[in-house]
Design a protein around this motif. Sequence first.
Motif, PDB file in Angstrom:
ATOM      1  N   ILE A 187       0.837  -1.192   0.000  1.00  0.00           N
ATOM      2  CA  ILE A 187       0.000   0.000   0.000  1.00  0.00           C
ATOM      3  C   ILE A 187       0.873   1.242   0.000  1.00  0.00           C
ATOM      4  N   GLY A 188       0.536   2.184  -0.876  1.00  0.00           N
ATOM      5  CA  GLY A 188       1.261   3.451  -0.940  1.00  0.00           C
ATOM      6  C   GLY A 188       0.311   4.629  -0.981  1.00  0.00           C
ATOM      7  N   GLY A 189       0.814   5.798  -0.622  1.00  0.00           N
ATOM      8  CA  GLY A 189       0.022   7.031  -0.649  1.00  0.00           C
ATOM      9  C   GLY A 189       0.478   7.946  -1.766  1.00  0.00           C
ATOM     10  N   PHE A 190      -0.478   8.695  -2.341  1.00  0.00           N
ATOM     11  CA  PHE A 190      -0.189   9.560  -3.483  1.00  0.00           C
ATOM     12  C   PHE A 190      -0.890  10.895  -3.321  1.00  0.00           C
ATOM     13  N   VAL A 191      -0.194  11.946  -3.691  1.00  0.00           N
ATOM     14  CA  VAL A 191      -0.753  13.298  -3.658  1.00  0.00           C
ATOM     15  C   VAL A 191      -1.315  13.589  -5.043  1.00  0.00           C
ATOM     16  N   VAL A 192      -2.636  13.736  -5.115  1.00  0.00           N
ATOM     17  CA  VAL A 192      -3.315  13.848  -6.405  1.00  0.00           C
ATOM     18  C   VAL A 192      -4.022  15.203  -6.499  1.00  0.00           C
ATOM     19  N   PRO A 193      -3.476  16.154  -7.252  1.00  0.00           N
ATOM     20  CA  PRO A 193      -4.248  17.381  -7.512  1.00  0.00           C
ATOM     21  C   PRO A 193      -5.541  17.005  -8.226  1.00  0.00           C
ATOM     22  N   THR A 194      -6.656  17.558  -7.797  1.00  0.00           N
ATOM     23  CA  THR A 194      -7.944  17.090  -8.321  1.00  0.00           C
ATOM     24  C   THR A 194      -8.239  17.593  -9.730  1.00  0.00           C
ATOM     25  N   ASP A 195      -7.391  18.472 -10.266  1.00  0.00           N
ATOM     26  CA  ASP A 195      -7.567  18.877 -11.658  1.00  0.00           C
ATOM     27  C   ASP A 195      -6.770  17.982 -12.608  1.00  0.00           C
ATOM     28  N   ALA A 234       5.396   6.958   3.340  1.00  0.00           N
ATOM     29  CA  ALA A 234       4.232   6.090   3.579  1.00  0.00           C
ATOM     30  C   ALA A 234       4.489   4.718   2.988  1.00  0.00           C
ATOM     31  N   ALA A 235       4.790   3.767   3.839  1.00  0.00           N
ATOM     32  CA  ALA A 235       5.043   2.396   3.398  1.00  0.00           C
ATOM     33  C   ALA A 235       4.099   1.467   4.136  1.00  0.00           C
ATOM     34  N   LEU A 237       0.105  -0.220   5.143  1.00  0.00           N
ATOM     35  CA  LEU A 237      -1.173   0.244   5.660  1.00  0.00           C
ATOM     36  C   LEU A 237      -1.035   0.985   6.985  1.00  0.00           C
ATOM     37  N   ARG A 238       0.095   0.864   7.654  1.00  0.00           N
ATOM     38  CA  ARG A 238       0.280   1.560   8.922  1.00  0.00           C
ATOM     39  C   ARG A 238       0.157   3.066   8.761  1.00  0.00           C
ATOM     40  N   ALA A 239       0.560   3.584   7.612  1.00  0.00           N
ATOM     41  CA  ALA A 239       0.536   5.039   7.417  1.00  0.00           C
ATOM     42  C   ALA A 239      -0.885   5.594   7.439  1.00  0.00           C
ATOM     43  N   PRO A 240      -1.806   5.113   6.601  1.00  0.00           N
ATOM     44  CA  PRO A 240      -3.161   5.666   6.682  1.00  0.00           C
ATOM     45  C   PRO A 240      -3.845   5.372   8.008  1.00  0.00           C
ATOM     46  N   LEU A 241      -3.556   4.216   8.620  1.00  0.00           N
ATOM     47  CA  LEU A 241      -4.176   3.905   9.903  1.00  0.00           C
ATOM     48  C   LEU A 241      -3.677   4.840  10.992  1.00  0.00           C
ATOM     49  N   ALA A 242      -2.419   5.268  10.911  1.00  0.00           N
ATOM     50  CA  ALA A 242      -1.906   6.231  11.881  1.00  0.00           C
ATOM     51  C   ALA A 242      -2.594   7.584  11.718  1.00  0.00           C
TER      52      ALA A 242
END
Length: 389
Positions: A187-195, A234-235, A237-242
């Motif tokens: 699981i990874g996290g991504f910064v997504v501009p909504t445009d 963010a490596a 699922l621990r990251a979003p759960l934190a």
Amino acid sequence: MPVTTPDELGALDHGHAEEDLAMRDSVRSLVDEVVRPHLSAWFTEGHLPARDLARQFGELGVLGMHLDGYGCAGASASAYGLVCTEIEAADSGVRSLVSVQGSLAMHALHTYGSEEQRQEWLPPMARGERVGCFGLTEADHGSDPVQMATRARRDGRDWVLDGSKMWITNGSIADVAVIWARTDDGIGGFVVPTDTPGFSARDVPRKLSLRASVTSEIVLDGVRLPAEAALPGAAGLRAPLACLTQARLGIVFGSMGAARDSLIQAIDYALTREQFGSPIAAYQLTQAKLADSTADYVTGMLFAAHLARLADAGTLTPQQVSLGKLTNVRRALDIARRCRTILGANGITADYSPMRHAANLETVLTYEGTTEMHTLVVGQALTGHPAFR
């Protein structure tokens, strides 16, 4: 005998720093001025001027207030909790706007983002000029996010995201989305501009709860992002759960705000509503409801304050936060329902808050971990046996 408030009876200001109480009072004034007069209409119409409110909360320094640097106040967990109490005393949906912005989207960027990502997004988000959302939950994968279907695949140096997210607060008004997706490495996290092309969001229709809130479905259809869009820290699922643990502390406090507002309205009503020649506040059954509700409220606030002190000391555990959410949201829902009965038939109208709070708290009971999930977290902490399957 003089009339006293539940807060006064429990001496709930005791032990809080003066600066924390001052921030609480500033937020209370803002909420009284710009939120409360419109809540009945916003709730019945299913509308919230979220971007306008974000700017006003940003001007007051509320958004991401518990984070350090990048235009954030670096306030204590206690101060953040008291602020959540005041905002949710108005409406749970408005508190969700603030919590998702600060404790989920901004916290993810602050904790797991690169310095470039922090510099680009956090200062305008703290000012409320840009709004963020947090895309973890999916329609088929709520309590079990490890099974998420949203995927991020490499295409050269780029990432390409496909999938969908559901029940996303702020989704359709956000400028940036923190999206969690499955990669070849987990699981990874991504910064997504909504445009970004391929990103779309639509509001969830026909809600019966959190109506004064923006709740959306997000669709990611071949969303192409540069390599730098990944959250480097963010490596797994621990990251979003934190991040969710951070937000849940706000719920522990905020739910008690909804309870307090329900209780105050019930007391005020009982003192002025006459039946059989006396105000209903003079009858034993009414006083029993008010006393039981006050006992539950004061107990919940004292537990919330204790958890905040643990957070400020750096010793708060996710299991303790689960215990707080489990018990305080249930307490708040019981109080709102009980107070609604004191209002009789008038209590089913939008002119009074307890039934609106009760409807909202049905959602708070479910989001950021259902009652069942938090029960099992506490059960595992007590016994050492995981019982999730």
